[in-house]
Design a protein around this motif. Structure first.
Motif, PDB file in Angstrom:
ATOM      1  N   THR A  44       1.077   3.453  14.541  1.00  0.00           N
ATOM      2  CA  THR A  44       0.352   2.213  14.283  1.00  0.00           C
ATOM      3  C   THR A  44      -1.064   2.264  14.832  1.00  0.00           C
ATOM      4  OG1 THR A  44       1.243   1.238  16.299  1.00  0.00           O
ATOM      5  CG2 THR A  44       2.440   0.819  14.244  1.00  0.00           C
ATOM      6  N   ASN A  94      -3.675  -1.609   8.994  1.00  0.00           N
ATOM      7  CA  ASN A  94      -2.284  -1.322   8.670  1.00  0.00           C
ATOM      8  C   ASN A  94      -1.473  -2.609   8.514  1.00  0.00           C
ATOM      9  OD1 ASN A  94      -1.410  -2.251  11.219  1.00  0.00           O
ATOM     10  ND2 ASN A  94      -1.604  -0.247  12.129  1.00  0.00           N
ATOM     11  N   VAL A 139      -2.453   0.596   5.196  1.00  0.00           N
ATOM     12  CA  VAL A 139      -1.484   1.637   5.503  1.00  0.00           C
ATOM     13  C   VAL A 139      -0.182   0.939   5.870  1.00  0.00           C
ATOM     14  CG1 VAL A 139      -0.911   3.523   7.073  1.00  0.00           C
ATOM     15  CG2 VAL A 139      -3.279   3.211   6.314  1.00  0.00           C
TER      16      VAL A 139
END
Length: 79
Positions: free
Chosen positions: A7, A12, A62
């Motif tokens: 992460t 993301n 992402v």
């Protein structure tokens, strides 16, 4: 959209089981990995307008899930 285990990427979106995007079907209890991914794709996601309307917000992000690379099976439905 891309898929990532870590992460550390700023742009993301977590899509694991603890989020609203997670697959509610449990491997073992509800079937094999393929069966629970198919259930998510064919029965859960199409009937969740609250999630479907949020999918555009994932564009360009992402997708992060702790079970990567196996998570490609369920997260691909969010792309």
């Amino acid at each position: 959209m891309a898929l990532l285990k870590e992460t550390s990427v700023i742009n993301n979106a977590s899509v694991d089981r603890s989020t609203e995007y997670g697959n509610p079907f449990i491997m073992g209890d509800d079937g094999t990995r393929d069966e629970v991914c198919d259930s998510y794709k064919n029965h859960y996601l199409p009937n969740k307008p609250s999630i479907l309307k949020k999918l555009p917000s994932l564009c360009g992000k992402v997708l992060v899930c702790h079970c990567y690379p196996r998570s490609e099976e369920h997260t691909s439905e969010l792309q």
